[in-house]
Every structure is written in C-alpha cells, then in structure tokens.
Write an enzyme that holds these catalytic residues in place. Structure first.
Site, mmCIF file in Angstrom:
data_model
loop_
_atom_site.group_PDB
_atom_site.id
_atom_site.type_symbol
_atom_site.label_atom_id
_atom_site.label_comp_id
_atom_site.label_asym_id
_atom_site.label_seq_id
_atom_site.Cartn_x
_atom_site.Cartn_y
_atom_site.Cartn_z
ATOM 1 N N ASP A 164 4.060 -1.118 10.206
ATOM 2 C CA ASP A 164 3.817 -0.223 9.173
ATOM 3 C C ASP A 164 3.399 1.102 9.483
ATOM 4 O O ASP A 164 2.950 2.089 8.501
ATOM 5 C CB ASP A 164 4.425 0.017 7.835
ATOM 6 C CG ASP A 164 3.166 0.007 6.906
ATOM 7 O OD1 ASP A 164 1.832 -0.533 7.349
ATOM 8 O OD2 ASP A 164 3.114 0.842 5.747
ATOM 9 N N GLU A 165 2.274 1.207 10.921
ATOM 10 C CA GLU A 165 1.198 2.238 11.132
ATOM 11 C C GLU A 165 0.939 2.095 12.443
ATOM 12 O O GLU A 165 0.645 1.369 13.330
ATOM 13 C CB GLU A 165 -0.519 1.248 10.163
ATOM 14 C CG GLU A 165 -1.493 2.493 9.871
ATOM 15 C CD GLU A 165 -2.771 1.598 9.457
ATOM 16 O OE1 GLU A 165 -3.572 1.996 9.432
ATOM 17 O OE2 GLU A 165 -2.297 -0.379 9.097
ATOM 18 N N ASP A 201 1.886 6.236 8.441
ATOM 19 C CA ASP A 201 2.005 4.709 7.723
ATOM 20 C C ASP A 201 3.139 5.093 6.746
ATOM 21 O O ASP A 201 3.175 5.953 5.873
ATOM 22 C CB ASP A 201 0.535 4.028 6.940
ATOM 23 C CG ASP A 201 0.525 3.002 6.115
ATOM 24 O OD1 ASP A 201 -0.753 2.468 6.106
ATOM 25 O OD2 ASP A 201 1.467 2.724 5.144
HETATM 26 P P1 TTP Z 1 0.630 -1.335 4.035
HETATM 27 O O1 TTP Z 1 0.967 -0.435 4.572
HETATM 28 O O2 TTP Z 1 -0.606 -2.019 3.619
HETATM 29 O O3 TTP Z 1 1.287 -1.495 2.179
HETATM 30 P P2 TTP Z 1 2.616 -0.792 2.004
HETATM 31 O O4 TTP Z 1 3.578 0.122 3.105
HETATM 32 O O5 TTP Z 1 3.448 -1.582 1.099
HETATM 33 O O6 TTP Z 1 1.981 0.117 0.658
HETATM 34 P P3 TTP Z 1 1.545 1.962 1.556
HETATM 35 O O7 TTP Z 1 2.918 2.829 0.197
HETATM 36 O O8 TTP Z 1 0.307 1.501 0.233
HETATM 37 O O9 TTP Z 1 1.706 2.093 2.669
HETATM 38 O O10 TTP Z 1 2.008 -2.532 4.203
HETATM 39 C C1 TTP Z 1 2.279 -2.787 5.159
HETATM 40 C C2 TTP Z 1 3.571 -3.462 5.158
HETATM 41 O O11 TTP Z 1 2.152 -4.757 5.441
HETATM 42 C C3 TTP Z 1 3.596 -4.206 3.336
HETATM 43 O O12 TTP Z 1 4.661 -3.151 3.182
HETATM 44 C C4 TTP Z 1 3.751 -5.877 3.558
HETATM 45 C C5 TTP Z 1 3.240 -6.437 4.524
HETATM 46 N N1 TTP Z 1 1.525 -6.654 3.991
HETATM 47 C C6 TTP Z 1 1.290 -8.050 3.720
HETATM 48 O O13 TTP Z 1 2.648 -8.482 3.684
HETATM 49 N N2 TTP Z 1 0.271 -8.131 3.026
HETATM 50 C C7 TTP Z 1 -0.297 -7.618 2.778
HETATM 51 O O14 TTP Z 1 -1.889 -8.032 1.718
HETATM 52 C C8 TTP Z 1 -0.719 -6.009 2.518
HETATM 53 C C9 TTP Z 1 -1.618 -5.346 2.655
HETATM 54 C C10 TTP Z 1 0.118 -5.983 3.789
HETATM 55 MG MG MG Z 2 2.282 0.858 4.720
#
Ligand code: TTP
Ligand code: MG
Length: 400
Positions: free
Chosen positions: A105-106, A9
C-alpha cells in the site's frame, strides 16, 4: 536541482478495501486479521475507529478482542487488496516512469520530471488522490518532499486522507518538533541511548554536536544526524516486473530422441519456475516452443486453471502439450519454455490472510533456500535429474 519525491501510503488499507466491498462497515471499528475466535492470529490492520481503542497492526487478536470487544473482526480477502494495489500502481505509472513500490500500500514516485506536464506538485498530488478515489473509492495520503526520507515521514504526519508538501527550505522546521520515533533508523535501542543523552526530539538530534553522537554510536552517529536534518540521497528505484519468463536452448546438433528433449525441457521448466519464485510471481500460461531442424518454429500454449509457481504444474502443462510437438517427425533444433500471464504470487502474500501456504510451496521454499546457498544445480527433480549433476547446455538458456 531540487528533486521532488512523492510518497503515497493508503489509509488503513485492508480495512478501507473491506469497507468499499461492504459499505455497512464504514465508520465502524473494523479489525482485519482474524475472527474473534481465531485465538492465535494477529491483527493485520484496524480501521481508524478501532485504533481509538488502542488496536493496531501486529497485535495478537486476543488482545484486540480485549481492547475492542464490540469490534467487527474479519479474516480478510487478500485478492481484493492485491487488486486495489495494482489499480493504484497503474495510476502512479501515469504520472512518472520512476515508481518504486515499497509495499502493498506504499510507493515512492520521483515526480521531478512531471512538474511541467501536470503544473506542479500540488496538481500532481490532487490528480493522484482524485484518480484513486474515483477508480477505487479508497482514501490515500500523499507527501512530496526533496527526498524519500522526508516524504515518508511527512506522509505519516499527513494521515488520514491528507497531502503535505515540504519544500527544501522547510525541511528542518518540519522535522524539528517530531519525536525520535518518527525517524526511520532510530529504533528503540538507539532512542534509549539518545534519551539518556537528553535528546527527545528530531530537532535536538539535529543540533547536538557531532562528536557527542560519534562517541555514543561510532560512525552511525553521522548517519543519524544527517537523517535528523532531513538529508538523504537514496534515489527512487523503479522496479520493473517481467511480463514473461522464458528459458530456451539450442541443441549442439539436431535431436530426434524425444526422451532427451523432454529431459532438457524439464530442466528449463525448473529454471523458469525458480526465476518465477525469485520474482515473487506466479504464471497462468505455459508455452512450449519448438524449432525443428528446418528452422520452422512452433509454439503450443496452455492456460492453467489456477496460476502457479511450481514445476509440478508447469511440467503437467508441458506433458499435455508435448504430443502436439511430437506429431512432426522432424529433428529438434531448439526447445524452450515460456511462462506468461504473470502476476504477484498471492499465496506468498497470503501470510496476512492467515492461510497456510500449500505443502508444495513450502517444500519449494526450502529447496530455493538451499539453492541460494549451494547453487541452482544442487537440487533437481524428476526427468531433469537424468541429465546429471551439472547441466551443460550447448547454448545458454536465455530469458526475456
Ligand atoms: P500500513 O500502511 O502500515 O497500515 P495501514 O494502511 O493499515 O494504515 P495507515 O493508515 O497507518 O497507513 O500497512 C498496509 C497494510 O499492510 C495494512 O492495511 C495491513 C498490512 N499489514 C499487515 O498485515 N501487518 C502489519 O504488521 C502491518 C504493519 C501491515
Ligand atoms: Mg497504509
């Protein structure tokens, strides 16, 4: 044999991409999702510096401004996030053929078969993290565990820029101290019931007698306890994406009537774009294929200025190509449409970026949902409609 399942992730993904594009944003509280003045938007993500102020994904922008008034607010540039995501995917593809993309992103990767080649889990994780750093400058977090469930929980624990390896014998101890909220499947309602039973951690949930859970939740009680013990057998499901989408048909007898050919072509184009949207993709290149009565086969291709998932645009491209195909005054044996240069539909994903989808895309979205209920033939357009309600092709339209 124990499986080795990797979960990756990206850290603060959209914010990190923005920081690569504009290094002056590094180390600053950055909020992606909208400007301070965009009253109605929500936060897509926030840099870790902004999270210290309690800003998080899905929070209304107005609330984020209140919590972090000195934050830097930007709308975001989805094409760049998509491009970075593609680069990461390409790196994962080098490690194993079994890659499941879970979100932008995962991803999950079954690396059981890659152990010998790379020299074990630690080397695999190091290889991926280093490649991502070198090729995209982005931070990522990786966990490797015996299954997807534990790998996902572990990568969250490893953030940011981390790597955690949970061996089978350590799974129970790893999960034990974690709060229930970390367990996928234990939503707020479930947690409320568990907390009333005095169960506050994953470890307590793992230890409680099964009949207590079955009494409270019915059969779901079993699933909950299995999860709390880190037991899961859901396999990594590699998602293959089509390189091209095509539909073609051979006429029952060779046809000289181009009006008829064009009606069938319009129908095939409708079917192609429908499949395209079902895959969440859009195409940049349209190819018209014609086989004449003497079996000679020609293709005519047109590259569009913008990628599309709409029959309107594919139809226009075909209209531009048709005069070339009609130059040969021969009967037509087969006609087909192929869409290539495919990529993920950016507009669909721009929900995040706050842009409204185009009017036609909204129309086609409702059309597709009607089709999902009543069948494809239920809604058709233009020339294709002249073929009548039910279209019977002599040979089924095939797809690659
Ligand atoms: P995430 O992997 O949930 O968050 P993140 O990568 O920003 O942070 P983390 O380090 O905790 O993983 O989500 C990936 C991307 O998806 C995030 O950068 C933006 C987008 N996203 C949204 O647009 N709306 C949302 O509600 C979520 C959860 C994510
Ligand atoms: Mg993330």
């Amino acid at each position: 044999m124990a499986r080795h399942i990797l979960h990756i992730d990206m850290d603060a993904f959209f914010a990190s991409v923005e920081q690569v594009l504009d290094p002056s944003l590094v180390g600053k509280p950055l909020i992606v999702g909208g400007l301070k003045t965009d009253k109605r938007g929500v936060v897509s993500t926030a840099s870790y510096e902004a999270r210290k102020y309690g800003v998080h994904s899905a929070m209304p922008l107005s609330e984020a401004v209140r919590r972090c008034p000195h934050g830097i607010f930007i709308r975001g540039q989805f094409e760049h996030y998509r491009a970075a995501s593609e680069k990461v995917r390409a790196i994962l593809d080098r490690v194993s053929p079994c890659v499941e993309i879970a979100s932008i992103d995962e991803a999950y990767v079954d690396v059981s078969g890659s152990q010998r080649l790379f020299g074990g889990d630690d080397a695999i994780a190091r290889y991926i993290k280093t490649c991502i750093r070198e090729e995209t400058q982005l931070p990522s977090t990786i966990a490797i565990a015996p299954n997807k469930l534990v790998a996902k929980i572990a990568s969250d624990e490893g953030k940011p820029d981390g790597y955690l390896k949970i061996a089978p014998e350590n799974v129970r101890d790893f999960l034990r101290p974690l709060p229930l909220a970390k367990l996928p499947g234990a939503g707020p309602r479930t947690r409320e019931v568990l907390e009333q039973l005095g169960i506050m951690t994953i470890g307590r949930l793992a230890d409680v007698p099964m009949q207590v859970l079955v009494q409270a939740f019915g059969p779901m009680g079993y699933a909950l306890q299995r999860a709390s013990r880190g037991e899961s057998i859901t396999p990594v499901q590699p998602c293959s994406r089509p390189k091209s989408i095509s539909r073609e048909t051979t006429f029952a007898e060779d046809v000289l009537d181009w009006e008829r050919v064009e009606r069938v072509l319009a129908y095939l184009a409708e079917r192609c774009t429908y499949a395209l949207r079902e895959n969440g993709m859009e195409a940049k290149c349209v190819t018209l294929k014609v086989r004449y009565g003497d079996f000679s086969t020609y293709t005519f291709a047109k590259t569009l200025s913008e990628p599309t998932c709409l029959e309107r645009d594919v139809g226009a491209a075909l209209d531009a190509l048709l005069p070339k195909a009609r130059q040969r005054r021969a009967r037509v044996r087969l006609i087909g449409v192929a869409l290539t240069s495919l990529r993920h539909n950016q507009h669909q994903l721009q929900l995040f970026g706050g842009k409204q989808p185009e009017k036609w895309e909204r129309v086609m979205e409702s059309v597709d949902s009607i089709r999902a209920r009543h069948g494809f033939e239920f809604v058709r357009f233009g020339k294709s409609m002249e073929l009548g309600r039910r279209v019977e092709l002599a040979t089924p339209s095939l797809s690659r």
